[in-house]
Design an enzyme around this catalytic site. Sequence first.
Site, PDB file in Angstrom:
ATOM      1  N   HIS A 163       1.171  -1.308   0.396  1.00  0.00           N
ATOM      2  CA  HIS A 163      -0.475   0.009  -0.046  1.00  0.00           C
ATOM      3  C   HIS A 163       1.266   1.184   0.117  1.00  0.00           C
ATOM      4  O   HIS A 163       0.616   2.272   0.603  1.00  0.00           O
ATOM      5  CB  HIS A 163      -0.871  -0.397   1.404  1.00  0.00           C
ATOM      6  CG  HIS A 163      -1.487  -1.431   1.625  1.00  0.00           C
ATOM      7  ND1 HIS A 163      -3.349  -1.496   0.314  1.00  0.00           N
ATOM      8  CD2 HIS A 163      -1.092  -2.719   2.286  1.00  0.00           C
ATOM      9  CE1 HIS A 163      -3.131  -2.764   1.161  1.00  0.00           C
ATOM     10  NE2 HIS A 163      -1.918  -3.205   1.911  1.00  0.00           N
ATOM     11  N   SER A 284      15.670  19.925 -18.108  1.00  0.00           N
ATOM     12  CA  SER A 284      14.384  20.278 -18.303  1.00  0.00           C
ATOM     13  C   SER A 284      14.756  21.777 -19.096  1.00  0.00           C
ATOM     14  O   SER A 284      15.845  22.413 -18.545  1.00  0.00           O
ATOM     15  CB  SER A 284      13.518  20.690 -16.469  1.00  0.00           C
ATOM     16  OG  SER A 284      12.908  22.439 -17.112  1.00  0.00           O
ATOM     17  N   LYS A 290      16.794  20.410 -12.962  1.00  0.00           N
ATOM     18  CA  LYS A 290      16.686  19.491 -13.106  1.00  0.00           C
ATOM     19  C   LYS A 290      17.265  18.235 -13.686  1.00  0.00           C
ATOM     20  O   LYS A 290      17.927  17.853 -14.417  1.00  0.00           O
ATOM     21  CB  LYS A 290      14.758  19.128 -14.043  1.00  0.00           C
ATOM     22  CG  LYS A 290      13.630  20.065 -13.340  1.00  0.00           C
ATOM     23  CD  LYS A 290      12.977  19.142 -12.187  1.00  0.00           C
ATOM     24  CE  LYS A 290      12.428  18.894 -12.655  1.00  0.00           C
ATOM     25  NZ  LYS A 290      11.464  18.690 -12.431  1.00  0.00           N
ATOM     26  N   GLU A 297      10.364   6.470 -17.617  1.00  0.00           N
ATOM     27  CA  GLU A 297       9.023   7.411 -17.484  1.00  0.00           C
ATOM     28  C   GLU A 297       8.039   7.122 -19.132  1.00  0.00           C
ATOM     29  O   GLU A 297       7.639   7.015 -19.806  1.00  0.00           O
ATOM     30  CB  GLU A 297       8.749   8.627 -17.915  1.00  0.00           C
ATOM     31  CG  GLU A 297       9.179   9.186 -16.635  1.00  0.00           C
ATOM     32  CD  GLU A 297       9.416  10.832 -16.326  1.00  0.00           C
ATOM     33  OE1 GLU A 297       8.767  11.253 -16.780  1.00  0.00           O
ATOM     34  OE2 GLU A 297       9.632  11.328 -15.201  1.00  0.00           O
TER      35      GLU A 297
END
Length: 464
Positions: A163, A284, A290, A297
């Site tokens: 969880h 980025s 970043k 992804e």
Amino acid sequence: MTAQLSKKSEAWSARFNEPVSDLVKRYTASVFFDKRLAQVDIQGSLAHAEMLAHQNIISQQDHAEIQRGMAQIQEEIASGKFEWLLDLEDVHLNIEKRLTELVGDAGKRLHTGRSRNDQVATDIRLYVRSEIDNIVGLLRDLRLALLDLAEKHADTILPGFTHMQVAQPITFGHHMLAYVEMFSRDAERMLDCRKRVNRLPLGAAALAGTTFPIDRERVARTLDFEDVCHNSLDAVSDRDFAIEFCAAAALIMTHVSRMSEELVIWMSPRVGFIDIADRFCTGSSIMPQKKNPDVPELARGKTGRVNGHLIALLTLMKGQPLAYNKDNQEDKEPLFDTVDTVVDTLRIFADMATGITVKPDAMRAAALQGYATATDLADYLVKKGLPFRDAHEAVAHAVRACVDRGCDLSDLTLEEMRVFSSLIEADIFEVLTLEGSVAARNHVGGTAPQQVRLAIARHRSKLN
Ligand code: ARG
């Protein structure tokens, strides 16, 4: 009229009174994607021609001419000189037309006892079979890379989650081995699918078989098929083998996607469990700080298109009456894109696995939060004679007290712990350590470093 009709170029045009429009031509043509099947198409044609000659359906002379022509065509394709024509619809007619240009009547005899319907079904099976072998090899590379990572971190402890909440300490090696298991099953599934792919449709002709005295087993042997398809209608019409392949591919991507999800979470500065080598990340254009895990992804995103291709093929099949229908031409692009996506993804992941840096301190710090060894305390009490449900309750009280005081179970003194159960003695502190916790789960499938090493050895011996 005869003269006018003979000007038309389509293989089937003698039957028609007017040419198709350019739009229809483009709509029905497949050459711009199915030319990818050229190699297997030629392979299939050569096996068919050899059989025709062996059965005296064509002459040895014709067979030799066909072989010569096909060798030249292969060269032309390899060197990029082959001219693919939309007017000739698909890969099969493009190659056959060129063959006839090169060797004359022998080229026109190649299609004896055959139809594009059994020809294309054969091509796709040859193509899928070789891509299965390719993918099984790539799954092996990926597993070997993950095994190296698992071995390096057989003792590295991180929290295991259920969880998304800290559950129990586990070893990073054990976590990697979970993916090795998944990718092992994926390889098994591909090889199982291969058995059903590996049957020969040729001989089914258009749908009913042929009047020529063909030898299908001979062609099957030449092309390394395990068997022939035993019903001509089924042979030309079903694409269940391609659907099965896409389902196995979708499962590979599902496993890759779950792994990607974890890599993204682990690399988030908030978690900081791992770093991924720069060559798999991008920055980025606006935020200079970043470093984004783009490869995982994208892999997670590409899983969607592979799932989509599976549904496309299932839907393509579901409404078709027997036998062949042109609908089936739509099987190729989803299939090709599935192969491209899975192949590229597995290749990149095998490389990326070698570019993962584990940060054991961050993992350890996280495992020390969240009462990850609470189950160990309960198990300790059970071993001292308390029924498990009572032990569970005693530990729950202890955890609540720790939450109130903002400390860990192992921060309590022996006296403080004995408030919750008088069965607790000085040997408890060993049990509450992260190392003690993982080492105690020492059975097949458990997270103990010793089991991780055994599992790695087991996988390696299977892979070598
Ligand atoms: N391009 C077709 C396909 O991919 C080849 C078979 C065509 N057969 C036919 N009868 N039109 O399925």
